[in-house]
Design a protein around this motif. Structure first.
Motif, PDB file in Angstrom:
ATOM      1  N   ALA A 125      21.922  -6.578 -23.628  1.00 14.64           N
ATOM      2  CA  ALA A 125      22.193  -5.881 -22.369  1.00 14.64           C
ATOM      3  C   ALA A 125      21.790  -6.738 -21.170  1.00 14.64           C
ATOM      4  N   HIS A 126      20.616  -7.337 -21.261  1.00 14.78           N
ATOM      5  CA  HIS A 126      20.148  -8.158 -20.150  1.00 14.78           C
ATOM      6  C   HIS A 126      21.048  -9.374 -19.929  1.00 14.78           C
ATOM      7  N   ARG A 127      21.566  -9.939 -21.020  1.00 16.48           N
ATOM      8  CA  ARG A 127      22.483 -11.080 -20.870  1.00 16.48           C
ATOM      9  C   ARG A 127      23.763 -10.682 -20.136  1.00 16.48           C
ATOM     10  N   GLN A 128      24.123  -9.423 -20.248  1.00 19.77           N
ATOM     11  CA  GLN A 128      25.329  -8.940 -19.557  1.00 19.77           C
ATOM     12  C   GLN A 128      25.027  -8.476 -18.132  1.00 19.77           C
ATOM     13  N   GLY A 129      23.762  -8.570 -17.726  1.00 18.41           N
ATOM     14  CA  GLY A 129      23.388  -8.119 -16.392  1.00 18.41           C
ATOM     15  C   GLY A 129      23.135  -6.626 -16.320  1.00 18.41           C
ATOM     16  N   ALA A 130      22.925  -5.995 -17.472  1.00 17.36           N
ATOM     17  CA  ALA A 130      22.679  -4.552 -17.518  1.00 17.36           C
ATOM     18  C   ALA A 130      21.195  -4.267 -17.712  1.00 17.36           C
ATOM     19  N   THR A 131      20.791  -3.059 -17.355  1.00 14.82           N
ATOM     20  CA  THR A 131      19.462  -2.584 -17.703  1.00 14.82           C
ATOM     21  C   THR A 131      19.579  -1.754 -18.987  1.00 14.82           C
ATOM     22  N   TYR A 132      18.422  -1.486 -19.615  1.00 17.38           N
ATOM     23  CA  TYR A 132      18.487  -0.930 -20.977  1.00 17.38           C
ATOM     24  C   TYR A 132      17.321   0.014 -21.227  1.00 17.38           C
ATOM     25  N   LEU A 133      17.639   1.134 -21.872  1.00 24.56           N
ATOM     26  CA  LEU A 133      16.613   2.033 -22.395  1.00 24.56           C
ATOM     27  C   LEU A 133      16.952   2.356 -23.839  1.00 24.56           C
ATOM     28  N   GLU A 134      15.933   2.372 -24.668  1.00 21.70           N
ATOM     29  CA  GLU A 134      16.081   2.734 -26.082  1.00 21.70           C
ATOM     30  C   GLU A 134      15.549   4.149 -26.281  1.00 21.70           C
ATOM     31  N   GLY A 135      16.273   4.956 -27.040  1.00 22.11           N
ATOM     32  CA  GLY A 135      15.820   6.317 -27.290  1.00 22.11           C
ATOM     33  C   GLY A 135      15.946   6.703 -28.746  1.00 22.11           C
ATOM     34  N   ALA A 136      15.111   7.624 -29.163  1.00 18.76           N
ATOM     35  CA  ALA A 136      15.177   8.180 -30.514  1.00 18.76           C
ATOM     36  C   ALA A 136      15.113   9.698 -30.393  1.00 18.76           C
ATOM     37  N   ILE A 137      16.201  10.352 -30.745  1.00 18.31           N
ATOM     38  CA  ILE A 137      16.260  11.813 -30.689  1.00 18.31           C
ATOM     39  C   ILE A 137      15.634  12.387 -31.952  1.00 18.31           C
ATOM     40  N   GLN A 138      14.665  13.261 -31.789  1.00 12.25           N
ATOM     41  CA  GLN A 138      13.982  13.834 -32.949  1.00 12.25           C
ATOM     42  C   GLN A 138      14.310  15.327 -33.072  1.00 12.25           C
ATOM     43  N   ALA A 139      15.592  15.616 -33.022  1.00  9.73           N
ATOM     44  CA  ALA A 139      16.051  17.002 -33.091  1.00  9.73           C
ATOM     45  C   ALA A 139      17.483  17.007 -33.613  1.00  9.73           C
ATOM     46  N   ALA A 140      17.900  18.151 -34.118  1.00  9.44           N
ATOM     47  CA  ALA A 140      19.282  18.335 -34.551  1.00  9.44           C
ATOM     48  C   ALA A 140      20.146  18.653 -33.328  1.00  9.44           C
ATOM     49  N   ASP A 148      11.651  21.932 -24.918  1.00  9.04           N
ATOM     50  CA  ASP A 148      10.753  21.198 -25.805  1.00  9.04           C
ATOM     51  C   ASP A 148      11.478  20.223 -26.729  1.00  9.04           C
ATOM     52  N   THR A 149      12.764  19.955 -26.507  1.00  8.99           N
ATOM     53  CA  THR A 149      13.496  19.017 -27.359  1.00  8.99           C
ATOM     54  C   THR A 149      12.828  17.639 -27.296  1.00  8.99           C
ATOM     55  N   PRO A 150      12.360  17.110 -28.446  1.00  9.27           N
ATOM     56  CA  PRO A 150      11.626  15.837 -28.418  1.00  9.27           C
ATOM     57  C   PRO A 150      12.555  14.625 -28.450  1.00  9.27           C
ATOM     58  N   ILE A 151      12.423  13.761 -27.447  1.00 11.13           N
ATOM     59  CA  ILE A 151      13.171  12.514 -27.383  1.00 11.13           C
ATOM     60  C   ILE A 151      12.199  11.404 -27.009  1.00 11.13           C
ATOM     61  N   LEU A 152      12.112  10.387 -27.835  1.00 14.79           N
ATOM     62  CA  LEU A 152      11.243   9.245 -27.573  1.00 14.79           C
ATOM     63  C   LEU A 152      12.030   8.203 -26.788  1.00 14.79           C
ATOM     64  N   MET A 153      11.434   7.637 -25.742  1.00 17.63           N
ATOM     65  CA  MET A 153      12.117   6.656 -24.911  1.00 17.63           C
ATOM     66  C   MET A 153      11.223   5.444 -24.677  1.00 17.63           C
ATOM     67  N   VAL A 175       9.272  11.756 -24.253  1.00 11.63           N
ATOM     68  CA  VAL A 175       8.011  11.018 -24.266  1.00 11.63           C
ATOM     69  C   VAL A 175       8.313   9.549 -23.997  1.00 11.63           C
ATOM     70  N   TYR A 176       7.727   9.013 -22.932  1.00 12.06           N
ATOM     71  CA  TYR A 176       7.916   7.594 -22.603  1.00 12.06           C
ATOM     72  C   TYR A 176       6.820   6.783 -23.282  1.00 12.06           C
ATOM     73  N   LEU A 177       7.232   5.792 -24.092  1.00 12.11           N
ATOM     74  CA  LEU A 177       6.294   5.044 -24.935  1.00 12.11           C
ATOM     75  C   LEU A 177       5.975   3.644 -24.428  1.00 12.11           C
ATOM     76  N   GLY A 178       6.508   3.287 -23.250  1.00 11.95           N
ATOM     77  CA  GLY A 178       6.139   1.996 -22.690  1.00 11.95           C
ATOM     78  C   GLY A 178       7.306   1.039 -22.534  1.00 11.95           C
ATOM     79  N   ALA A 186      10.221   2.235 -33.336  1.00 17.22           N
ATOM     80  CA  ALA A 186       9.049   2.125 -34.199  1.00 17.22           C
ATOM     81  C   ALA A 186       8.366   3.476 -34.369  1.00 17.22           C
ATOM     82  N   MET A 187       8.222   4.231 -33.279  1.00 18.99           N
ATOM     83  CA  MET A 187       7.585   5.542 -33.373  1.00 18.99           C
ATOM     84  C   MET A 187       8.459   6.514 -34.161  1.00 18.99           C
ATOM     85  N   ASP A 188       9.766   6.366 -34.031  1.00 17.62           N
ATOM     86  CA  ASP A 188      10.683   7.196 -34.809  1.00 17.62           C
ATOM     87  C   ASP A 188      10.461   6.972 -36.299  1.00 17.62           C
ATOM     88  N   LEU A 189      10.331   5.710 -36.705  1.00 20.82           N
ATOM     89  CA  LEU A 189      10.085   5.403 -38.114  1.00 20.82           C
ATOM     90  C   LEU A 189       8.723   5.922 -38.563  1.00 20.82           C
TER      91      LEU A 189
END
Length: 305
Positions: A125-140, A148-153, A175-178, A186-189
């Motif tokens: 993403a950075h090589r393309q000039g974009a910004t990036y966020l990674e997320g892990a949805i922990q819900a159906a 209260d829907t849990p999403i790790l970011m 939840v923002y993890l840094g 990693a937290m999702d795993l």
């Protein structure tokens, strides 16, 4: 380069705050739900999927179907991607025109993957000039959009703060993890490891219940009643591990050495599959042999290290 990137952040902030436009790439069950939630909040939603027919219901609700993945990315300053796996995500991002369209945009990657997948995606993403966020949805899908829907970011904090209100459309339990992009994966795993470990124990317990003629549904209800207390216990053990002080506080290791051996012996006596209790009893026996029996059960982490 950093000055340019900061400029993009500022511009992105203005766009996110003032425009309610978003693109959703991938229309599996979760992707459809994500797009629907944004439509319900008044966003202009552009969608794209390999199988275009999956967009029909969303288009009927007001979504715009893009003719290509690149067109979807160009349609809004924020692209949310949620596809089957990172191989599918990489194939889409490699399609004609997608990389060029990413310049100056935010890619929110909600596809399930590994920490290394996340690191590679952020670099791309950075090589393309974009910004990036990674997320892990922990819900159906049917649990999305709740307070209260849990999403790790994870990802750059400035970018997360800019996108926070947009992300809360998907769930209030974000939840923002840094800043490390791989943190959410990693937290999702780590949480999945807890869930699967619990599930394996539950299944073995169900076999004990079956063998003894108990109602397995009742067993499930009993376990459900135990879970809040067990969750508090795990939280305590996590604090013990973080502190590094393993003196006995709630549960001596030696109790579990004996308990897991009893579970194994019962399985052997009953002719029940022994793989799970043999694994658990073996770990605790090794911990005891290493001199950890007189410490808090959390000291098992020393063996795993």
């Amino acid at each position: 380069m950093e000055f340019l990137r900061c400029g993009r952040h500022h511009n992105l902030h203005s766009i996110i705050m003032n425009n309610k436009e978003i693109s959703v790439i991938g229309l599996g069950s979760m992707g459809v739900t994500i797009a629907r939630l944004y439509l319900e909040q008044g966003y202009k939603v552009t969608v794209w999927n390999r199988t275009a027919q999956k967009a029909d219901a969303l288009v009927a609700k007001g979504a715009v179907l893009a003719r290509s993945a690149a067109e979807a990315v160009r349609a809004a300053q924020v692209a949310v991607m949620c596809v089957y796996d990172y191989r599918a995500a990489e194939a889409i991002l490699a399609m004609e025109g997608v990389a060029a369209a990413m310049d100056g945009r935010l890619l929110v990657q909600l596809t399930t993957g590994s920490p290394s997948d996340a690191r590679d995606a952020e670099l791309w993403a950075h090589r393309q000039g974009a910004t990036y966020l990674e997320g892990a949805i922990q819900a159906a899908p049917d649990q999305m959009g709740q307070p209260d829907t849990p999403i790790l970011m994870s990802g750059a904090q400035a970018v997360f703060r800019e996108a926070e209100a947009l992300l809360k459309v998907l769930g209030g339990g974000t939840v923002y993890l840094g800043e490390t992009a791989s943190a959410a994966a990693a937290m999702d795993l780590a949480t999945l490891s807890t869930i699967y470990g619990t599930l394996l124990g539950f299944m073995h317990g169900a076999r004990i219940a079956e063998h003894e003629g108990f109602d397995v549904a009742e067993f499930g209800r009993i376990v459900a009643g135990i879970m809040p207390t067990f969750a508090a216990f795990l939280q305590h053990e996590g604090s013990v591990i973080q502190s590094g002080d393993f003196k006995i506080s709630q549960s001596p290791m030696r109790i579990s050495v004996e308990a897991t051996q009893r579970i194994l012996q019962t399985a052997e006596d009953s002719g029940i599959n022994t793989e799970f209790p043999a694994f658990a009893a073996g770990l605790f026996k090794r911990a005891d042999a290493a001199g950890l029996g007189g410490e808090e059960i959390a000291a098992l982490i020393k063996l795993l290290r």
